[in-house]
Design a protein around this motif. Structure first.
Motif, PDB file in Angstrom:
ATOM      1  N   ARG A  35     -35.152 -43.397   9.251  1.00 20.99           N
ATOM      2  CA  ARG A  35     -35.947 -43.068   8.060  1.00 20.99           C
ATOM      3  C   ARG A  35     -36.028 -41.568   7.802  1.00 20.99           C
ATOM      4  O   ARG A  35     -35.774 -41.129   6.680  1.00 20.99           O
ATOM      5  CB  ARG A  35     -37.332 -43.700   8.174  1.00 20.99           C
ATOM      6  N   PRO A  36     -36.346 -40.747   8.832  1.00 23.09           N
ATOM      7  CA  PRO A  36     -36.317 -39.293   8.577  1.00 23.09           C
ATOM      8  C   PRO A  36     -34.929 -38.806   8.168  1.00 23.09           C
ATOM      9  O   PRO A  36     -34.806 -37.866   7.379  1.00 23.09           O
ATOM     10  CB  PRO A  36     -36.720 -38.666   9.913  1.00 23.09           C
ATOM     11  N   PHE A  37     -33.896 -39.461   8.683  1.00 18.85           N
ATOM     12  CA  PHE A  37     -32.539 -39.059   8.280  1.00 18.85           C
ATOM     13  C   PHE A  37     -32.314 -39.334   6.793  1.00 18.85           C
ATOM     14  O   PHE A  37     -31.767 -38.505   6.071  1.00 18.85           O
ATOM     15  CB  PHE A  37     -31.473 -39.768   9.128  1.00 18.85           C
ATOM     16  N   TYR A  38     -32.749 -40.520   6.321  1.00 18.56           N
ATOM     17  CA  TYR A  38     -32.626 -40.834   4.884  1.00 18.56           C
ATOM     18  C   TYR A  38     -33.368 -39.793   4.042  1.00 18.56           C
ATOM     19  O   TYR A  38     -32.866 -39.314   3.031  1.00 18.56           O
ATOM     20  CB  TYR A  38     -33.219 -42.210   4.568  1.00 18.56           C
ATOM     21  N   TYR A  39     -34.606 -39.488   4.456  1.00 19.00           N
ATOM     22  CA  TYR A  39     -35.402 -38.506   3.697  1.00 19.00           C
ATOM     23  C   TYR A  39     -34.686 -37.158   3.658  1.00 19.00           C
ATOM     24  O   TYR A  39     -34.648 -36.496   2.629  1.00 19.00           O
ATOM     25  CB  TYR A  39     -36.789 -38.330   4.324  1.00 19.00           C
ATOM     26  N   ALA A  40     -34.112 -36.772   4.800  1.00 22.55           N
ATOM     27  CA  ALA A  40     -33.451 -35.464   4.849  1.00 22.55           C
ATOM     28  C   ALA A  40     -32.185 -35.466   3.995  1.00 22.55           C
ATOM     29  O   ALA A  40     -31.937 -34.529   3.232  1.00 22.55           O
ATOM     30  CB  ALA A  40     -33.107 -35.108   6.292  1.00 22.55           C
ATOM     31  N   PHE A  41     -31.407 -36.538   4.107  1.00 23.64           N
ATOM     32  CA  PHE A  41     -30.134 -36.587   3.389  1.00 23.64           C
ATOM     33  C   PHE A  41     -30.358 -36.514   1.879  1.00 23.64           C
ATOM     34  O   PHE A  41     -29.700 -35.749   1.173  1.00 23.64           O
ATOM     35  CB  PHE A  41     -29.379 -37.868   3.762  1.00 23.64           C
ATOM     36  N   SER A  42     -31.315 -37.315   1.371  1.00 24.71           N
ATOM     37  CA  SER A  42     -31.598 -37.223  -0.068  1.00 24.71           C
ATOM     38  C   SER A  42     -32.411 -35.972  -0.363  1.00 24.71           C
ATOM     39  O   SER A  42     -32.235 -35.338  -1.404  1.00 24.71           O
ATOM     40  CB  SER A  42     -32.312 -38.483  -0.568  1.00 24.71           C
ATOM     41  N   GLY A  43     -33.283 -35.587   0.585  1.00 23.17           N
ATOM     42  CA  GLY A  43     -34.180 -34.446   0.358  1.00 23.17           C
ATOM     43  C   GLY A  43     -33.487 -33.098   0.315  1.00 23.17           C
ATOM     44  O   GLY A  43     -34.122 -32.096  -0.031  1.00 23.17           O
ATOM     45  N   VAL A  44     -32.204 -33.045   0.636  1.00 23.98           N
ATOM     46  CA  VAL A  44     -31.434 -31.806   0.478  1.00 23.98           C
ATOM     47  C   VAL A  44     -31.645 -31.245  -0.935  1.00 23.98           C
ATOM     48  O   VAL A  44     -31.769 -30.049  -1.138  1.00 23.98           O
ATOM     49  CB  VAL A  44     -29.926 -32.085   0.733  1.00 23.98           C
ATOM     50  N   SER A  45     -31.754 -32.180  -1.907  1.00 23.26           N
ATOM     51  CA  SER A  45     -31.914 -31.756  -3.305  1.00 23.26           C
ATOM     52  C   SER A  45     -33.260 -31.075  -3.546  1.00 23.26           C
ATOM     53  O   SER A  45     -33.456 -30.460  -4.577  1.00 23.26           O
ATOM     54  CB  SER A  45     -31.767 -32.960  -4.233  1.00 23.26           C
ATOM     55  N   ARG A  46     -34.192 -31.222  -2.626  1.00 25.07           N
ATOM     56  CA  ARG A  46     -35.496 -30.581  -2.815  1.00 25.07           C
ATOM     57  C   ARG A  46     -35.573 -29.225  -2.144  1.00 25.07           C
ATOM     58  O   ARG A  46     -36.570 -28.532  -2.286  1.00 25.07           O
ATOM     59  CB  ARG A  46     -36.605 -31.479  -2.281  1.00 25.07           C
ATOM     60  N   HIS A  47     -34.569 -28.862  -1.384  1.00 29.29           N
ATOM     61  CA  HIS A  47     -34.643 -27.592  -0.653  1.00 29.29           C
ATOM     62  C   HIS A  47     -33.557 -26.605  -1.051  1.00 29.29           C
ATOM     63  O   HIS A  47     -33.784 -25.406  -1.030  1.00 29.29           O
ATOM     64  CB  HIS A  47     -34.565 -27.862   0.862  1.00 29.29           C
ATOM     65  N   ALA A  91     -22.927 -38.582  13.086  1.00 27.25           N
ATOM     66  CA  ALA A  91     -21.707 -39.031  13.758  1.00 27.25           C
ATOM     67  C   ALA A  91     -21.817 -38.994  15.279  1.00 27.25           C
ATOM     68  O   ALA A  91     -21.035 -39.623  15.979  1.00 27.25           O
ATOM     69  CB  ALA A  91     -20.528 -38.169  13.303  1.00 27.25           C
ATOM     70  N   GLU A  92     -22.837 -38.272  15.774  1.00 18.01           N
ATOM     71  CA  GLU A  92     -23.007 -38.196  17.240  1.00 18.01           C
ATOM     72  C   GLU A  92     -23.870 -39.327  17.794  1.00 18.01           C
ATOM     73  O   GLU A  92     -24.157 -39.364  18.983  1.00 18.01           O
ATOM     74  CB  GLU A  92     -23.674 -36.857  17.611  1.00 18.01           C
ATOM     75  N   GLN A  93     -24.299 -40.231  16.931  1.00 20.71           N
ATOM     76  CA  GLN A  93     -25.296 -41.215  17.364  1.00 20.71           C
ATOM     77  C   GLN A  93     -24.719 -42.533  17.891  1.00 20.71           C
ATOM     78  O   GLN A  93     -25.421 -43.519  17.950  1.00 20.71           O
ATOM     79  CB  GLN A  93     -26.267 -41.523  16.206  1.00 20.71           C
ATOM     80  N   GLY A  94     -23.489 -42.560  18.247  1.00 19.12           N
ATOM     81  CA  GLY A  94     -22.922 -43.822  18.733  1.00 19.12           C
ATOM     82  C   GLY A  94     -22.409 -44.645  17.579  1.00 19.12           C
ATOM     83  O   GLY A  94     -22.937 -44.581  16.460  1.00 19.12           O
ATOM     84  N   GLU A 100     -23.791 -48.228  10.775  1.00 20.02           N
ATOM     85  CA  GLU A 100     -24.859 -48.924  10.041  1.00 20.02           C
ATOM     86  C   GLU A 100     -25.553 -47.954   9.076  1.00 20.02           C
ATOM     87  O   GLU A 100     -25.773 -48.267   7.905  1.00 20.02           O
ATOM     88  CB  GLU A 100     -25.861 -49.483  11.056  1.00 20.02           C
ATOM     89  N   THR A 101     -25.861 -46.750   9.569  1.00 20.83           N
ATOM     90  CA  THR A 101     -26.563 -45.773   8.729  1.00 20.83           C
ATOM     91  C   THR A 101     -25.653 -45.278   7.605  1.00 20.83           C
ATOM     92  O   THR A 101     -26.085 -45.131   6.465  1.00 20.83           O
ATOM     93  CB  THR A 101     -27.046 -44.590   9.587  1.00 20.83           C
ATOM     94  N   LEU A 102     -24.395 -45.046   7.952  1.00 23.35           N
ATOM     95  CA  LEU A 102     -23.454 -44.568   6.932  1.00 23.35           C
ATOM     96  C   LEU A 102     -23.306 -45.597   5.804  1.00 23.35           C
ATOM     97  O   LEU A 102     -23.285 -45.252   4.625  1.00 23.35           O
ATOM     98  CB  LEU A 102     -22.089 -44.290   7.563  1.00 23.35           C
ATOM     99  N   ASN A 103     -23.237 -46.871   6.181  1.00 25.11           N
ATOM    100  CA  ASN A 103     -23.131 -47.919   5.160  1.00 25.11           C
ATOM    101  C   ASN A 103     -24.373 -47.978   4.283  1.00 25.11           C
ATOM    102  O   ASN A 103     -24.277 -48.133   3.063  1.00 25.11           O
ATOM    103  CB  ASN A 103     -22.877 -49.276   5.809  1.00 25.11           C
ATOM    104  N   ALA A 104     -25.546 -47.859   4.910  1.00 27.32           N
ATOM    105  CA  ALA A 104     -26.786 -47.863   4.126  1.00 27.32           C
ATOM    106  C   ALA A 104     -26.796 -46.679   3.168  1.00 27.32           C
ATOM    107  O   ALA A 104     -27.181 -46.814   2.002  1.00 27.32           O
ATOM    108  CB  ALA A 104     -28.001 -47.814   5.048  1.00 27.32           C
TER     109      ALA A 104
ATOM    110  N   PRO B  93     -37.935 -46.036   0.335  1.00 25.72           N
ATOM    111  CA  PRO B  93     -37.753 -44.738   1.002  1.00 25.72           C
ATOM    112  C   PRO B  93     -36.336 -44.177   0.890  1.00 25.72           C
ATOM    113  O   PRO B  93     -36.136 -42.976   0.982  1.00 25.72           O
ATOM    114  CB  PRO B  93     -38.094 -45.034   2.468  1.00 25.72           C
ATOM    115  N   LEU B  94     -35.354 -45.047   0.661  1.00 25.36           N
ATOM    116  CA  LEU B  94     -33.981 -44.561   0.506  1.00 25.36           C
ATOM    117  C   LEU B  94     -33.786 -43.832  -0.819  1.00 25.36           C
ATOM    118  O   LEU B  94     -32.837 -43.082  -0.989  1.00 25.36           O
ATOM    119  CB  LEU B  94     -32.999 -45.732   0.577  1.00 25.36           C
ATOM    120  N   TYR B  95     -34.674 -44.088  -1.762  1.00 20.40           N
ATOM    121  CA  TYR B  95     -34.447 -43.567  -3.113  1.00 20.40           C
ATOM    122  C   TYR B  95     -35.397 -42.464  -3.560  1.00 20.40           C
ATOM    123  O   TYR B  95     -35.026 -41.628  -4.372  1.00 20.40           O
ATOM    124  CB  TYR B  95     -34.539 -44.708  -4.142  1.00 20.40           C
ATOM    125  N   ILE B  96     -36.632 -42.484  -3.066  1.00 15.52           N
ATOM    126  CA  ILE B  96     -37.646 -41.668  -3.752  1.00 15.52           C
ATOM    127  C   ILE B  96     -37.438 -40.165  -3.613  1.00 15.52           C
ATOM    128  O   ILE B  96     -37.954 -39.416  -4.418  1.00 15.52           O
ATOM    129  CB  ILE B  96     -39.076 -42.050  -3.316  1.00 15.52           C
TER     130      ILE B  96
END
Lengths: 296, 301
Positions: A35-47, A91-94, A100-104, B93-96
């Protein structure tokens, strides 16, 4: 690689944004959570700066292509680079967590996120798992996404099978992408592609439409009767860029002089091709500039 | 004059609408997540819908020189399907935090059931967590009660009214919404809800502060030009240009700009249609149309 990319990002990015990214990377290295990874990946646009392009010096370029031949971050924006840096931690996470995360991510990615994900492919492990994602990606209608998969990257050249390669090259032509930026056109050339390209040219000619001279580059090793007769038609075109394609093949790819009868039609371009003033790259660059100028 | 239509469901609209909107001066739009006319039966349908909002619809709008933003959320109608609703809550959470997502929306009440309240609360909490504005749908039936109940719930969760736009107001709800510090949006439909002339009356009474005009154009009879048309009517009726600009552009920019994802320079620095995105075969502008010429013949002044 990750450190080098961070170093490049630091040339332009705000210190605050880089701090945020480095903190996140440190946290994820201690204990990875999706979940923090998702927030960070999309949140790049906020920083990071939406419009800022990264700057790459010669030393950077050399370091990147030494580590991964063909890989470059020239003209990338900050979002793209920051996200690729994040993906290297993923990519270092096994294998299971990584895939799974990349697909999501890919299944919920916006345009710029998709661009970043595909840009990272040459740097990631398990290419056999990535190929189907990249092939699906080339079905996009969105140019930036297609470009991230096909242009200025060694991934398709190294990992696509002939079917995937041929579809990608045909689509690149179909949607007027600059073919000289596709890596591996010579090494991946194959007879089936050459025949398909010839057929595409015939369809276009029948419809009275433009055929890019870059099309013939992948036909160069396969001077079949049909392709020779196609090239005869191209040699008669008044446009010097069309003649250039014939000249390049005659100069570099015709040891048996099958195109001897066409050399006079393209004499001036042939001189340039022999002297090296004209190459497929210079031709591609000229065509790309002309296309951009016309669109603007 | 430039317009920002802060509520319009472009997935249901044609390219004719995009052309006319661009010609009329609409520079930016916000597309809220909503239901699609019939209930979805799988969570995956929401995922693909959200993907369209952040992907292809944004691309489609860009082909007409319009900046497209969206709000992401579980709409109140489908909040009543608990299995689906839980799945959507896991997706959000994936989108917001994505680029161009300017809020959680449109959420609120429809039938005013317990489940609707549960998911309104959960999503309001998510908006607080992500520090995002909220776009509220108010019910068509028993609107006044539903609107007041919505504000009660939001305040109970701890939301700041200045970060919440309450939509689909009418003469009965506007006063209490404004008094409690919220943004009050009005949806202008040609035949139902609020006609343009009623809007002019409301403007006369309340002025332009914290009021927003939108089209909410969707798959039903509606008008993608509702905002510029209402603006024209306001001008005729003698409403000041300053107030017209506020309700049709400035106010939604301030309200949703609180996301940090919506800035005037997004469209001011854009050079119209990106030529790189126009290519044979895949462009929406088929056959090399001159979009500027097509638009110029339809300007509403």
């Amino acid at each position: 690689m990750q450190e080098k990319l961070l170093e490049i990002l630091k040339h332009t990015a705000e210190a605050e944004a880089v701090d945020w990214l480095e903190n996140h990377l440190a946290q994820q290295k201690e204990g990875f959570a999706q979940r923090p990874f998702y927030y960070a990946f999309s949140g790049v646009s906020r920083h990071f700066d939406k419009q800022s392009t990264v700057t790459v010096n010669t030393e950077d370029e050399e370091a990147l292509s030494k580590a991964t031949p063909g890989f470059s971050v020239a003209n990338w924006d900050e979002f793209r680079l920051a996200r690729v840096i994040l993906l290297l931690t993923l990519a270092e996470q096994g294998k299971d967590t990584f895939l799974e995360t990349l697909n999501a991510l890919i299944n919920t990615a916006d345009i710029r996120e998709q661009v970043a994900i595909f840009s990272a492919f040459p740097l990631l492990q398990y290419p056999e798992e990535l190929v189907p994602l990249a092939r699906e990606g080339t079905r996009t209608n969105i140019v930036d996404v297609f470009d991230a998969i096909a242009l200025d990257t060694p991934f398709p050249m190294r990992h696509f099978d002939d079917e995937g390669w041929n579809q990608m090259v045909l689509k690149a032509l179909f949607i007027s992408r600059p073919l000289y930026r596709v890596q591996g056109l010579e090494t991946r050339a194959n007879l089936k592609l050459a025949e398909a390209l010839s057929n595409l040219a015939h369809e276009r000619w029948a419809a009275g439409r433009y055929v890019s001279p870059e099309l013939w580059r992948s036909c160069a090793p396969f001077l079949t009767e049909q392709i020779i007769s196609d090239l005869a038609r191209v040699a008669e075109d008044e446009n010097p860029n069309q003649k250039a394609a014939v000249a390049l093949i005659a100069a570099n790819s015709d040891p048996d002089k099958k195109l001897a009868g066409l050399r006079d039609d393209v004499a001036s371009q042939l001189d340039d091709a022999i002297s090296g003033r004209l190459t497929w790259d210079t031709l591609g660059q000229d065509l790309e500039q002309a296309l951009l100028a016309a669109a603007a | 004059m430039r317009f920002l239509d802060s509520h319009v469901h472009m997935v249901s609209r044609t390219t004719d609408d995009y052309q006319r909107m661009a010609a009329a001066g609409t520079v930016a739009i916000i597309e809220p997540s909503f239901w699609q006319g019939q209930p979805r039966t799988e969570v995956g349908s929401f995922k693909d819908y959200f993907n369209t909002l952040i992907g292809f619809e944004r691309f489609r709008a860009s082909q007409f020189g319009i900046k497209h933003y969206c709000t992401i959320g579980l709409n109140p109608k489908e909040a009543n399907n608990e299995r689906l609703a839980e799945g959507v809550m896991e997706l959000l959470p994936l989108y917001i935090c994505k680029e161009g997502v300017v809020g959680i929306g449109e959420i609120g009440f429809d039938d005013q059931t317990k489940l609707e309240e549960i998911y309104l609360r959960k999503q309001a909490a998510l908006a607080l967590e992500a520090d995002l504005p909220i776009q509220i749908h108010t019910p068509h039936r028993d609107k006044k009660t539903g609107t007041i109940r919505t504000m009660d719930v939001l305040e109970d969760v701890g939301c700041d009214p200045f970060k919440v736009v309450i939509d689909h107001n009418n003469e009965e709800t506007v006063k209490t919404v404004l008094d409690r510090g919220y943004w009050a949006a009005f949806t202008i439909y040609p035949h139902t809800k609020l006609g343009n002339e009623r809007m002019v009356q409301i403007m006369r009474e309340y002025g332009g502060e914290r009021i927003i005009v939108d089209s909410a154009a969707d798959w039903g009879i509606s008008d993608a030009l509702a905002v510029p048309k209402t603006a024209a009517l306001m001008k005729e009726a003698g409403i000041s240009m300053e107030d017209i600009q506020r309700v049709c552009y400035q106010n939604p920019l301030i309200a949703y700009g609180q996301s940090g994802q919506l800035k005037e320079h997004d469209w001011e620095e854009a050079k119209g249609v990106d030529p790189k995105e126009l290519f044979e075969g895949n462009t929406l502008l088929r056959g090399g149309q001159d979009i500027a010429a097509a638009m110029a013949s339809k300007v509403i002044t």
